[in-house]
Design a protein around this motif. Sequence first.
Motif, PDB file in Angstrom:
ATOM      1  N   ILE A 151      31.243  64.377   4.330  1.00  0.00           N
ATOM      2  CA  ILE A 151      29.994  63.846   4.885  1.00  0.00           C
ATOM      3  C   ILE A 151      29.171  63.265   3.748  1.00  0.00           C
ATOM      4  O   ILE A 151      28.963  63.917   2.724  1.00  0.00           O
ATOM      5  CB  ILE A 151      29.181  64.951   5.598  1.00  0.00           C
ATOM      6  CG1 ILE A 151      29.993  65.570   6.745  1.00  0.00           C
ATOM      7  CG2 ILE A 151      27.853  64.407   6.110  1.00  0.00           C
ATOM      8  CD1 ILE A 151      29.353  66.794   7.356  1.00  0.00           C
ATOM      9  N   ALA A 152      28.700  62.036   3.950  1.00  0.00           N
ATOM     10  CA  ALA A 152      27.826  61.386   2.978  1.00  0.00           C
ATOM     11  C   ALA A 152      26.787  60.579   3.733  1.00  0.00           C
ATOM     12  O   ALA A 152      27.059  60.069   4.825  1.00  0.00           O
ATOM     13  CB  ALA A 152      28.634  60.478   2.055  1.00  0.00           C
ATOM     14  N   VAL A 161      30.548  56.134   7.192  1.00  0.00           N
ATOM     15  CA  VAL A 161      31.844  56.166   7.868  1.00  0.00           C
ATOM     16  C   VAL A 161      32.932  55.826   6.848  1.00  0.00           C
ATOM     17  O   VAL A 161      32.813  54.841   6.118  1.00  0.00           O
ATOM     18  CB  VAL A 161      31.868  55.131   9.014  1.00  0.00           C
ATOM     19  CG1 VAL A 161      33.218  55.109   9.697  1.00  0.00           C
ATOM     20  CG2 VAL A 161      30.747  55.406   9.997  1.00  0.00           C
ATOM     21  N   PRO A 162      34.007  56.618   6.782  1.00  0.00           N
ATOM     22  CA  PRO A 162      35.095  56.274   5.862  1.00  0.00           C
ATOM     23  C   PRO A 162      35.799  55.004   6.322  1.00  0.00           C
ATOM     24  O   PRO A 162      36.105  54.853   7.504  1.00  0.00           O
ATOM     25  CB  PRO A 162      36.043  57.469   5.940  1.00  0.00           C
ATOM     26  CG  PRO A 162      35.414  58.466   6.824  1.00  0.00           C
ATOM     27  CD  PRO A 162      34.243  57.862   7.485  1.00  0.00           C
ATOM     28  N   GLU A 167      36.453  54.425  -0.143  1.00  0.00           N
ATOM     29  CA  GLU A 167      35.169  53.820   0.224  1.00  0.00           C
ATOM     30  C   GLU A 167      34.632  54.372   1.535  1.00  0.00           C
ATOM     31  O   GLU A 167      35.389  54.694   2.441  1.00  0.00           O
ATOM     32  CB  GLU A 167      35.303  52.296   0.372  1.00  0.00           C
ATOM     33  CG  GLU A 167      35.422  51.544  -0.919  1.00  0.00           C
ATOM     34  CD  GLU A 167      35.414  50.036  -0.690  1.00  0.00           C
ATOM     35  OE1 GLU A 167      34.655  49.356  -1.379  1.00  0.00           O
ATOM     36  OE2 GLU A 167      36.175  49.567   0.185  1.00  0.00           O
ATOM     37  N   MET A 168      33.277  54.383   1.623  1.00  0.00           N
ATOM     38  CA  MET A 168      32.573  54.701   2.858  1.00  0.00           C
ATOM     39  C   MET A 168      31.554  53.592   3.089  1.00  0.00           C
ATOM     40  O   MET A 168      31.101  52.948   2.142  1.00  0.00           O
ATOM     41  CB  MET A 168      31.886  56.063   2.772  1.00  0.00           C
ATOM     42  CG  MET A 168      32.849  57.231   2.610  1.00  0.00           C
ATOM     43  SD  MET A 168      32.017  58.824   2.558  1.00  0.00           S
ATOM     44  CE  MET A 168      32.456  59.446   4.153  1.00  0.00           C
ATOM     45  N   GLN A 169      31.199  53.390   4.368  1.00  0.00           N
ATOM     46  CA  GLN A 169      30.279  52.307   4.701  1.00  0.00           C
ATOM     47  C   GLN A 169      29.134  52.825   5.552  1.00  0.00           C
ATOM     48  O   GLN A 169      29.331  53.651   6.437  1.00  0.00           O
ATOM     49  CB  GLN A 169      31.025  51.203   5.455  1.00  0.00           C
ATOM     50  CG  GLN A 169      30.194  49.978   5.747  1.00  0.00           C
ATOM     51  CD  GLN A 169      31.016  48.869   6.362  1.00  0.00           C
ATOM     52  OE1 GLN A 169      31.935  49.130   7.135  1.00  0.00           O
ATOM     53  NE2 GLN A 169      30.687  47.631   6.017  1.00  0.00           N
ATOM     54  N   CYS A 170      27.929  52.295   5.281  1.00  0.00           N
ATOM     55  CA  CYS A 170      26.750  52.631   6.077  1.00  0.00           C
ATOM     56  C   CYS A 170      26.815  51.860   7.394  1.00  0.00           C
ATOM     57  O   CYS A 170      26.984  50.628   7.382  1.00  0.00           O
ATOM     58  CB  CYS A 170      25.480  52.268   5.309  1.00  0.00           C
ATOM     59  SG  CYS A 170      23.984  52.494   6.298  1.00  0.00           S
ATOM     60  N   PRO A 171      26.694  52.515   8.557  1.00  0.00           N
ATOM     61  CA  PRO A 171      26.766  51.810   9.835  1.00  0.00           C
ATOM     62  C   PRO A 171      25.502  50.987  10.138  1.00  0.00           C
ATOM     63  O   PRO A 171      25.517  50.161  11.046  1.00  0.00           O
ATOM     64  CB  PRO A 171      26.951  52.940  10.861  1.00  0.00           C
ATOM     65  CG  PRO A 171      26.365  54.142  10.200  1.00  0.00           C
ATOM     66  CD  PRO A 171      26.578  53.967   8.725  1.00  0.00           C
ATOM     67  N   ASN A 175      26.477  48.420   3.901  1.00  0.00           N
ATOM     68  CA  ASN A 175      26.756  48.538   2.466  1.00  0.00           C
ATOM     69  C   ASN A 175      27.916  49.506   2.271  1.00  0.00           C
ATOM     70  O   ASN A 175      28.020  50.527   2.959  1.00  0.00           O
ATOM     71  CB  ASN A 175      25.528  49.054   1.705  1.00  0.00           C
ATOM     72  CG  ASN A 175      24.430  48.029   1.619  1.00  0.00           C
ATOM     73  OD1 ASN A 175      24.670  46.841   1.773  1.00  0.00           O
ATOM     74  ND2 ASN A 175      23.214  48.493   1.385  1.00  0.00           N
ATOM     75  N   LYS A 176      28.774  49.183   1.306  1.00  0.00           N
ATOM     76  CA  LYS A 176      29.926  50.032   0.991  1.00  0.00           C
ATOM     77  C   LYS A 176      29.651  50.781  -0.303  1.00  0.00           C
ATOM     78  O   LYS A 176      29.032  50.234  -1.213  1.00  0.00           O
ATOM     79  CB  LYS A 176      31.193  49.194   0.843  1.00  0.00           C
ATOM     80  CG  LYS A 176      31.613  48.491   2.117  1.00  0.00           C
ATOM     81  CD  LYS A 176      32.820  47.623   1.888  1.00  0.00           C
ATOM     82  CE  LYS A 176      33.166  46.836   3.141  1.00  0.00           C
ATOM     83  NZ  LYS A 176      34.278  45.915   2.917  1.00  0.00           N
TER      84      LYS A 176
END
Length: 195
Positions: A151-152, A161-162, A167-171, A175-176
């Motif tokens: 969780i981030a 979201v992974p 990498e994870m991205q803001c919904p 931004n990644k």
Amino acid sequence: MINFCVPGTRLCLAGDTHIPGTGTYERKGYIYSSLAGIVKITEKEKVFVVEVQTDKGQNIVPNPGDVVTAEVSVITQRYARCAIKCIRDTPLEKPLRALINREEVQATNKDQIEIHKSFRPGDIILARVLPIKELQSYQLTTAENELGVAIAYSDADAQMVPISWTEMQCPVTYNKEYRKVARVLPESDKVDKEK
């Protein structure tokens, strides 16, 4: 056998007949206490489990090999400092201090790891406990596919979201950000794997 012990007390030989349980750990062929309390030995499947129980505070400590849930608090170039919040499925009353060294972030390319591209303060991670080397904190590793950031949150305060294992991205903002992403299995997949 000792009835009452303090942290660091050598309790007995470890081996095929005696294994460490809650409140104990194994080091150099012996079982030691990690808590102050009463020594309890129980027999499970022809093996004696050595435990230390206390009547106050929390009685559970992580053993080498346990998967823990922790929150990243500090990032440096060499390590990430964490607070263990949960051992297996058991939440802790008080968090325990832990470190993830740069070499323990992933299984490959260990010399090229950049901690700030793997974790950020506030991230919730899944990690495995390593054998105890120093008394100040537990050593953790995320060098398995199932371990890493679970969780981030982004700067927009949205749960990220992974999108890949790095990498994870803001919904909200799209931004990644780089992370060492945990491959979290849904409960239905875990049940299928156990069968």
